[in-house]
Design a protein around this motif. Structure first.
Motif: not given
Length: 132
Positions: A88-94
């Protein structure tokens, strides 16, 4: 055995929703048919063969049933659907970098990390990353 084959999400504009769900979220088009009079029948699904038998129908959200339902969900801050992600943190940033608006950034909710974003076509959508 009974399985979910398709579920729908009411949207303001099917063509705009199709562009967002494929171009931004990364779903693939499963079905796209012009039914005439500007009416589209569009389904999308997870890419790369994940969940090949599950489709999301992008349904026109106008009308006496859909419009009050969608408005009530949105005004209450409730997501119309929940998607899972591995990170989720990576998807949120993307997604944030692509201009997606998150009224609720990632935060802990019981045994998962969760965030809520606006899908630009009248809905809030939740992303979850289960612990484990």
């Amino acid at each position: 055995m009974i399985k979910v084959a398709m579920t729908g999400v009411f949207v303001d504009d099917v063509a705009t929703a199709h562009a967002f769900y494929t171009g931004v979220l990364g779903f693939e088009t499963r079905t796209r048919m012009d039914l005439g009079d500007g009416t589209l029948f569009v389904t999308v699904g997870a890419p790369e063969g994940a969940q090949p038998d599950l489709q999301l129908l992008l349904e026109p959200g106008q009308g006496p049933i859909a419009e009050p339902y969608r408005r009530a969900l949105y005004e209450a801050g409730l997501p119309c659907i929940v998607f899972s992600v591995d990170d989720l943190p990576t998807e949120y940033e993307r997604l944030t970098a692509l201009g997606v608006r998150f009224p609720h950034p990632p935060r802990r909710q019981g045994p998962m990390l969760a965030a809520v974003f606006d899908d630009t076509v009248g809905n809030l959508v939740q992303l979850v990353q289960p612990d484990g």
